[in-house]
Design a protein around this motif. Structure first.
Motif, PDB file in Angstrom:
ATOM      1  N   GLN A  81       8.344  -3.419  12.853  1.00  0.00           N
ATOM      2  CA  GLN A  81       8.414  -2.367  12.035  1.00  0.00           C
ATOM      3  C   GLN A  81       7.806  -2.605  11.000  1.00  0.00           C
ATOM      4  O   GLN A  81       8.077  -3.679  10.167  1.00  0.00           O
ATOM      5  CB  GLN A  81       9.708  -1.832  11.696  1.00  0.00           C
ATOM      6  CG  GLN A  81       9.913  -0.228  11.107  1.00  0.00           C
ATOM      7  CD  GLN A  81      11.171   0.320  10.739  1.00  0.00           C
ATOM      8  OE1 GLN A  81      12.002  -0.566  10.407  1.00  0.00           O
ATOM      9  NE2 GLN A  81      11.372   1.415  11.255  1.00  0.00           N
ATOM     10  N   LEU A  82       6.651  -1.754  10.487  1.00  0.00           N
ATOM     11  CA  LEU A  82       6.005  -1.932   9.037  1.00  0.00           C
ATOM     12  C   LEU A  82       6.708  -1.579   7.707  1.00  0.00           C
ATOM     13  O   LEU A  82       7.146  -0.475   7.540  1.00  0.00           O
ATOM     14  CB  LEU A  82       4.548  -1.171   9.298  1.00  0.00           C
ATOM     15  CG  LEU A  82       3.960  -1.370   7.693  1.00  0.00           C
ATOM     16  CD1 LEU A  82       3.199  -2.871   7.779  1.00  0.00           C
ATOM     17  CD2 LEU A  82       2.784  -0.592   7.796  1.00  0.00           C
ATOM     18  N   GLU A  83       7.338  -2.812   7.249  1.00  0.00           N
ATOM     19  CA  GLU A  83       8.358  -2.516   6.135  1.00  0.00           C
ATOM     20  C   GLU A  83       7.687  -2.076   4.926  1.00  0.00           C
ATOM     21  O   GLU A  83       8.235  -1.253   4.467  1.00  0.00           O
ATOM     22  CB  GLU A  83       9.069  -3.900   5.668  1.00  0.00           C
ATOM     23  CG  GLU A  83      10.044  -4.359   6.924  1.00  0.00           C
ATOM     24  CD  GLU A  83      10.735  -5.552   6.196  1.00  0.00           C
ATOM     25  OE1 GLU A  83      10.364  -6.197   5.568  1.00  0.00           O
ATOM     26  OE2 GLU A  83      11.987  -5.597   6.707  1.00  0.00           O
ATOM     27  N   SER A  84       6.257  -2.292   4.518  1.00  0.00           N
ATOM     28  CA  SER A  84       5.818  -2.027   3.136  1.00  0.00           C
ATOM     29  C   SER A  84       4.602  -2.101   3.118  1.00  0.00           C
ATOM     30  O   SER A  84       3.736  -3.005   3.857  1.00  0.00           O
ATOM     31  CB  SER A  84       6.660  -2.670   2.002  1.00  0.00           C
ATOM     32  OG  SER A  84       6.309  -3.938   2.278  1.00  0.00           O
ATOM     33  N   LEU A  85       3.610  -1.312   2.444  1.00  0.00           N
ATOM     34  CA  LEU A  85       2.224  -1.667   2.193  1.00  0.00           C
ATOM     35  C   LEU A  85       2.121  -1.895   0.664  1.00  0.00           C
ATOM     36  O   LEU A  85       2.561  -1.034  -0.064  1.00  0.00           O
ATOM     37  CB  LEU A  85       1.634  -0.148   2.510  1.00  0.00           C
ATOM     38  CG  LEU A  85       1.226  -0.183   4.118  1.00  0.00           C
ATOM     39  CD1 LEU A  85       0.706   1.260   4.115  1.00  0.00           C
ATOM     40  CD2 LEU A  85       0.398  -1.253   4.606  1.00  0.00           C
ATOM     41  N   ALA A  86       1.542  -2.953   0.290  1.00  0.00           N
ATOM     42  CA  ALA A  86       1.576  -3.550  -1.042  1.00  0.00           C
ATOM     43  C   ALA A  86       0.194  -2.980  -1.640  1.00  0.00           C
ATOM     44  O   ALA A  86      -0.206  -3.175  -2.874  1.00  0.00           O
ATOM     45  CB  ALA A  86       1.358  -5.112  -1.139  1.00  0.00           C
ATOM     46  N   VAL A  87      -0.717  -2.277  -0.961  1.00  0.00           N
ATOM     47  CA  VAL A  87      -1.983  -1.949  -1.798  1.00  0.00           C
ATOM     48  C   VAL A  87      -2.480  -0.442  -1.117  1.00  0.00           C
ATOM     49  O   VAL A  87      -1.549   0.146  -0.080  1.00  0.00           O
ATOM     50  CB  VAL A  87      -3.439  -2.884  -1.247  1.00  0.00           C
ATOM     51  CG1 VAL A  87      -3.006  -4.212  -1.676  1.00  0.00           C
ATOM     52  CG2 VAL A  87      -3.469  -2.781   0.252  1.00  0.00           C
ATOM     53  N   ASP A  88      -3.212  -0.068  -1.950  1.00  0.00           N
ATOM     54  CA  ASP A  88      -3.756   1.450  -1.504  1.00  0.00           C
ATOM     55  C   ASP A  88      -5.253   1.511  -1.272  1.00  0.00           C
ATOM     56  O   ASP A  88      -6.052   0.311  -1.495  1.00  0.00           O
ATOM     57  CB  ASP A  88      -3.493   2.402  -2.740  1.00  0.00           C
ATOM     58  CG  ASP A  88      -1.891   2.670  -2.774  1.00  0.00           C
ATOM     59  OD1 ASP A  88      -1.291   2.874  -2.084  1.00  0.00           O
ATOM     60  OD2 ASP A  88      -1.654   2.886  -4.072  1.00  0.00           O
ATOM     61  N   VAL A  89      -5.879   2.314  -0.733  1.00  0.00           N
ATOM     62  CA  VAL A  89      -7.220   2.632  -0.242  1.00  0.00           C
ATOM     63  C   VAL A  89      -7.961   2.654  -1.698  1.00  0.00           C
ATOM     64  O   VAL A  89      -7.728   3.334  -2.499  1.00  0.00           O
ATOM     65  CB  VAL A  89      -7.442   3.746   0.447  1.00  0.00           C
ATOM     66  CG1 VAL A  89      -8.788   4.357   0.699  1.00  0.00           C
ATOM     67  CG2 VAL A  89      -6.904   3.944   1.726  1.00  0.00           C
ATOM     68  N   GLY A  90      -9.133   1.844  -1.782  1.00  0.00           N
ATOM     69  CA  GLY A  90      -9.746   1.964  -2.902  1.00  0.00           C
ATOM     70  C   GLY A  90      -9.566   0.763  -3.645  1.00  0.00           C
ATOM     71  O   GLY A  90     -10.420   0.390  -4.592  1.00  0.00           O
ATOM     72  N   ALA A 201     -11.897 -11.324  -0.086  1.00  0.00           N
ATOM     73  CA  ALA A 201     -11.960 -10.743  -1.461  1.00  0.00           C
ATOM     74  C   ALA A 201     -13.033  -9.437  -1.171  1.00  0.00           C
ATOM     75  O   ALA A 201     -13.976  -9.520  -0.429  1.00  0.00           O
ATOM     76  CB  ALA A 201     -12.493 -11.480  -2.638  1.00  0.00           C
ATOM     77  N   GLY A 202     -12.369  -8.344  -1.545  1.00  0.00           N
ATOM     78  CA  GLY A 202     -13.163  -7.100  -1.377  1.00  0.00           C
ATOM     79  C   GLY A 202     -12.386  -5.785  -1.730  1.00  0.00           C
ATOM     80  O   GLY A 202     -11.264  -5.775  -2.516  1.00  0.00           O
ATOM     81  N   THR A 203     -12.759  -4.621  -1.291  1.00  0.00           N
ATOM     82  CA  THR A 203     -12.029  -3.340  -1.401  1.00  0.00           C
ATOM     83  C   THR A 203     -11.366  -2.822  -0.580  1.00  0.00           C
ATOM     84  O   THR A 203     -11.967  -2.890   0.876  1.00  0.00           O
ATOM     85  CB  THR A 203     -13.031  -2.399  -2.100  1.00  0.00           C
ATOM     86  OG1 THR A 203     -13.798  -3.030  -3.168  1.00  0.00           O
ATOM     87  CG2 THR A 203     -12.454  -1.164  -2.424  1.00  0.00           C
ATOM     88  N   VAL A 204     -10.061  -2.181  -0.383  1.00  0.00           N
ATOM     89  CA  VAL A 204      -9.746  -1.561   0.749  1.00  0.00           C
ATOM     90  C   VAL A 204     -10.206  -0.541   0.955  1.00  0.00           C
ATOM     91  O   VAL A 204     -10.111   0.639   0.150  1.00  0.00           O
ATOM     92  CB  VAL A 204      -8.062  -1.632   0.621  1.00  0.00           C
ATOM     93  CG1 VAL A 204      -7.439  -0.874   1.593  1.00  0.00           C
ATOM     94  CG2 VAL A 204      -7.545  -2.575   0.301  1.00  0.00           C
ATOM     95  N   VAL A 205     -10.769  -0.165   2.233  1.00  0.00           N
ATOM     96  CA  VAL A 205     -11.977   1.015   2.426  1.00  0.00           C
ATOM     97  C   VAL A 205     -10.970   2.118   3.281  1.00  0.00           C
ATOM     98  O   VAL A 205     -11.187   3.250   3.429  1.00  0.00           O
ATOM     99  CB  VAL A 205     -13.102   0.536   2.846  1.00  0.00           C
ATOM    100  CG1 VAL A 205     -14.036   0.031   1.774  1.00  0.00           C
ATOM    101  CG2 VAL A 205     -13.117  -0.021   4.301  1.00  0.00           C
ATOM    102  N   SER A 206     -10.084   1.606   4.084  1.00  0.00           N
ATOM    103  CA  SER A 206      -9.168   2.328   4.884  1.00  0.00           C
ATOM    104  C   SER A 206      -7.950   1.899   5.218  1.00  0.00           C
ATOM    105  O   SER A 206      -7.826   0.499   5.256  1.00  0.00           O
ATOM    106  CB  SER A 206      -9.901   2.931   6.112  1.00  0.00           C
ATOM    107  OG  SER A 206      -9.888   1.410   7.017  1.00  0.00           O
ATOM    108  N   ILE A 207      -7.011   2.368   5.484  1.00  0.00           N
ATOM    109  CA  ILE A 207      -5.383   2.066   5.752  1.00  0.00           C
ATOM    110  C   ILE A 207      -5.156   3.121   7.038  1.00  0.00           C
ATOM    111  O   ILE A 207      -5.036   4.255   7.120  1.00  0.00           O
ATOM    112  CB  ILE A 207      -4.419   2.100   4.723  1.00  0.00           C
ATOM    113  CG1 ILE A 207      -4.754   1.259   3.589  1.00  0.00           C
ATOM    114  CG2 ILE A 207      -2.989   1.767   5.491  1.00  0.00           C
ATOM    115  CD1 ILE A 207      -3.838   1.515   2.605  1.00  0.00           C
ATOM    116  N   ASN A 208      -4.842   2.310   8.227  1.00  0.00           N
ATOM    117  CA  ASN A 208      -4.678   3.114   9.446  1.00  0.00           C
ATOM    118  C   ASN A 208      -3.064   3.112  10.031  1.00  0.00           C
ATOM    119  O   ASN A 208      -2.813   3.676  10.888  1.00  0.00           O
ATOM    120  CB  ASN A 208      -5.515   2.404  10.291  1.00  0.00           C
ATOM    121  CG  ASN A 208      -6.844   2.131  10.378  1.00  0.00           C
ATOM    122  OD1 ASN A 208      -7.354   1.258   9.490  1.00  0.00           O
ATOM    123  ND2 ASN A 208      -7.817   3.189  10.832  1.00  0.00           N
TER     124      ASN A 208
END
Length: 437
Positions: A81-90, A201-208
């Motif tokens: 189970q995915l407990e947490s997401l530490a980043v957001d899109v962008g 390194a980069g930018t989060v462009v999408s979270i699925n």
């Protein structure tokens, strides 16, 4: 039948005669007005153009779209189970930064079990070593006693067999320990996979995925998010099969976007993919080039209007193509061919044909090959002079003057209609001014 001698018949005849007489007088008046107006019309005047410095550019236009220069799909290597997401899109992330966490209770239990099994095997190792040392000492003692005939050969053989069994048991236990250590390392690595980190390194462009969602990595790695490097963008351009032969890797290229049409981004053609895409019998090849995007203005998926520069000349003397006539190769002054038309193309003869086919002219225009041409120069006194000039890069509108003219000189580039005031080419031709006298 009416009687010609009757008064009514005479009146009708008189009215008809007056009607036709008035019509004839009106037609004569119109003809006389038109005739005198033509005689009074001023003569056609030449359209004078000054030789000035400017830029000339020939391009191949195409449509394209922007994509990140480098991107990676980040997936989950363990189930849970995915407990947490530490980043957001962008959000901009660095390499190794924590992105998400998966419930690792199952993996932790496996690690504990593997560690306990390894510790138990390591505890057996000391007993096996003691047994091996005892067997070695017993063999040595039996051999010494055999020399003094204090023991039998059978006792010696029994001691040797016990030593071999102890050595085999020791090797087996060591192999089991190595296997357990490898299993523990695998379980610890799987436990580490429950923490998803950025591979680049980069930018989060999408979270699925969403927090709380169960991920199953048994069949394939589920996609969690996509990270892209947006500081360098790749332009994927669709080029028609009619134009792809004009492109070469390394040639200059620039583009504009729909939302920022006044700004140009420049690059060099990197690659032309050999396999085309065919849609509705239209063959398109993909041309790729890269541009920097340090300020982040360019975004993935933007539409680009791309221009591949086949030839160009900067800050050179220029004259209108309409001012040139008898354009010919520089090394063949005896031949002549008409210049390319400035407007819509007309069917031309293919290469290999003689006469005035325009294919070689267009190829010379695109390559910037030097050619000769004739121009009509107007001096300070208004006198006309025919002069031979050498031209270089040319478009459908302008041509580069390599030699034969100076900045500020005036040339005839057409005629001005005195009635309408509109300028046009002489004798109805788009260029070639030698017919004007």
């Amino acid at each position: 039948m009416p009687n010609p001698q009757s008064p009514s018949f005479s009146r009708r005849f008189l009215w008809r005669a007056r009607y036709w007489l008035a019509a004839g007088v009106l037609l004569l008046a119109v003809f006389a007005w038109w005739h005198f107006r033509q005689d009074a019309s001023p003569a056609a005047k030449p359209l004078i153009t000054k030789v000035e410095k400017g830029n000339i550019e020939n391009t191949v236009a195409a449509a394209g779209s922007l994509a990140p220069g480098r991107s990676v799909d980040v997936g989950a290597q363990v189930s849970g189970q995915l407990e947490s997401l530490a980043v957001d899109v962008g959000e901009v992330v660095s390499e190794g930064q924590l992105l998400a966490s998966i419930d690792a209770s199952v993996q932790m239990q496996r690690v504990e079990a593997s560690r306990a099994s390894l510790q138990a095997q390591e505890a057996l190792l000391s007993g096996r070593k003691a047994a091996l040392e005892l067997a070695e000492a017993n063999v040595k003692r039996q051999k010494n006693m055999l020399v003094d005939r204090a023991t039998s050969q059978q006792e010696v053989d029994t001691a040797i067999n016990a030593l071999m069994n102890a050595q085999s048991s020791m090797a087996q236990l060591q192999a089991q320990i190595a296997q357990s250590r490898a299993g523990l390392a695998s379980d610890e690595a799987e436990l580490g996979y429950s923490k998803i980190v950025a591979p680049m390194a980069g930018t989060v462009v999408s979270i699925n995925v969403k927090e709380g969602q169960t991920l199953n990595a048994a069949q394939s790695a589920p996609l969690v998010m996509t990270i892209a490097d947006l500081t360098n963008m790749t332009v994927e351009t669709d080029v028609s099969e009619a134009d792809v032969g004009k492109l070469k890797p390394g040639m200059a290229v620039y583009f504009t976007t729909l939302g920022n049409g006044h700004r140009r981004w420049y690059g060099k053609l990197r690659q032309i993919l050999p396999t085309p895409e065919v849609t509705n019998n239209v063959v398109l090849y993909t041309a790729l080039f890269d541009v920097e995007n340090k300020d982040g203005t360019l975004l993935s998926g933007m539409t680009a209007q791309v221009f591949f520069v086949t030839s160009s000349a900067r800050d050179v003397l220029t004259v209108p193509m309409a001012a040139l006539s008898h354009i010919r190769p520089l090394d063949d002054p005896s031949s002549s061919e008409p210049a390319a038309e400035p407007a819509a193309e007309t069917p031309q003869k293919p290469a290999g044909y003689g006469g005035n086919g325009g294919y070689k002219s267009r190829r010379a225009m695109a390559s910037g090959a030097k050619r000769q041409a004739e121009v009509t120069v107007i001096d300070n006194k208004g006198n006309k002079q025919e002069r031979t000039v050498v031209i270089g890069v040319s478009s459908r509108v302008q041509a580069e003057v390599v030699s034969g003219l100076q900045a500020g000189e005036q040339v005839v580039s057409g005629i001005v209609d005195p009635m309408s005031g509109a300028a046009g080419a002489r004798d109805g031709r788009p260029m070639g001014m030698r017919g004007f006298r």
